[in-house]
Design an enzyme around this catalytic site. Sequence first.
Site, PDB file in Angstrom:
ATOM      1  N   SER A 123      32.228  34.536  43.144  1.00 18.79           N
ATOM      2  CA  SER A 123      32.532  34.718  41.729  1.00 18.79           C
ATOM      3  C   SER A 123      33.295  33.504  41.178  1.00 18.79           C
ATOM      4  O   SER A 123      32.789  32.390  41.216  1.00 18.79           O
ATOM      5  CB  SER A 123      33.305  36.024  41.536  1.00 18.79           C
ATOM      6  OG  SER A 123      33.307  36.421  40.195  1.00 18.79           O
ATOM      7  N   ASP A 177      23.776  42.577  39.607  1.00 19.43           N
ATOM      8  CA  ASP A 177      25.146  42.129  39.364  1.00 19.43           C
ATOM      9  C   ASP A 177      25.482  42.378  37.900  1.00 19.43           C
ATOM     10  O   ASP A 177      24.926  41.738  37.010  1.00 19.43           O
ATOM     11  CB  ASP A 177      25.268  40.641  39.710  1.00 19.43           C
ATOM     12  CG  ASP A 177      26.701  40.142  39.733  1.00 19.43           C
ATOM     13  OD1 ASP A 177      27.502  40.603  38.896  1.00 19.43           O
ATOM     14  OD2 ASP A 177      27.016  39.283  40.572  1.00 19.43           O
ATOM     15  N   HIS A 222      27.830  42.945  42.283  1.00 22.02           N
ATOM     16  CA  HIS A 222      28.701  41.770  42.301  1.00 22.02           C
ATOM     17  C   HIS A 222      29.569  41.755  43.562  1.00 22.02           C
ATOM     18  O   HIS A 222      29.843  40.696  44.126  1.00 22.02           O
ATOM     19  CB  HIS A 222      29.586  41.757  41.055  1.00 22.02           C
ATOM     20  CG  HIS A 222      30.365  40.503  40.876  1.00 22.02           C
ATOM     21  ND1 HIS A 222      29.777  39.280  40.646  1.00 22.02           N
ATOM     22  CD2 HIS A 222      31.718  40.265  40.909  1.00 22.02           C
ATOM     23  CE1 HIS A 222      30.709  38.346  40.531  1.00 22.02           C
ATOM     24  NE2 HIS A 222      31.892  38.914  40.691  1.00 22.02           N
TER      25      HIS A 222
END
Length: 278
Positions: free
Chosen positions: A97, A229, A258
């Site tokens: 991320s 995601d 995610h």
Amino acid sequence: MSTVTTRDGVQIFYKDWGPRNAQPIMFHHGWPLSSDDWDAQMLFFLHHGFRVVAHDRRGHGRSAQVSEGHDMDHYAADAFAVVEHLNLRNAVHIGHSTGGGEVARYVAKHGQPSGRVAKAVLVSAVPPLMLKTAANPEGLPIEVFDGFRKGVADNRAQMFLDVPTGPFYGFNRPNAKVLPGVIQNWWRQGMMGSAKAHYDGIKAFSETDQTEDLKAITVPTLVLHGDDDQIVPIADSALKAVKLLRHGTLKVYPGYSHGMLTTEAATLNADLLAFVRG
């Protein structure tokens, strides 16, 4: 605790496990978490003979809760401070991320110029750019990130329950297997950090255009992303990122969220190991 002090005087906490002469793998965590989010990967690679390193980003986890420097340039420089302190060479850098953005900036600005990086992995990562702009019309509107800022400012503790309970791990999907311990651990990690760092970090992960970072990376780079995601949509990130990388490889996981590094750790760890050893 093990810490290193950066050039601007910030104490950064880090973990360093395994044989000092083994190939190092350094992990870079996402917003608003800490190095603890990599537990499953660190133990896995440790048991496969690697040296594993992870740090808490400034203002996150056990690192100093400073007021300034919550941007990709400082994130990458802080990571380099850890690398230099531990004298890591031939390292594989893996970022999730926001940590993927940190890896991209680190490799382009520090890792490659210093000859210390061997490979990189971007997992559910934010580059090249999340925000919708005239040049990036497929991005997410600023109102999405303003909503994150409002959540942090108004009631961070509640927001840090709502995000992992819902979209982060896909627990809001029909028939999802909800893992309360995972939700509580996300909340624990988030609440360890600084509200100021978390608030400022939203701009860092959403508005930093890392197109040039990706173009500058020459080491082999693996891009991993789930097609479900809900935090970093694959069309805004991985599908664009792999086209900008000189030696990029994309792997898409159908239905993965995610937070797939946690919920699908066995699958992800095997694929990471294959790339690192390949």
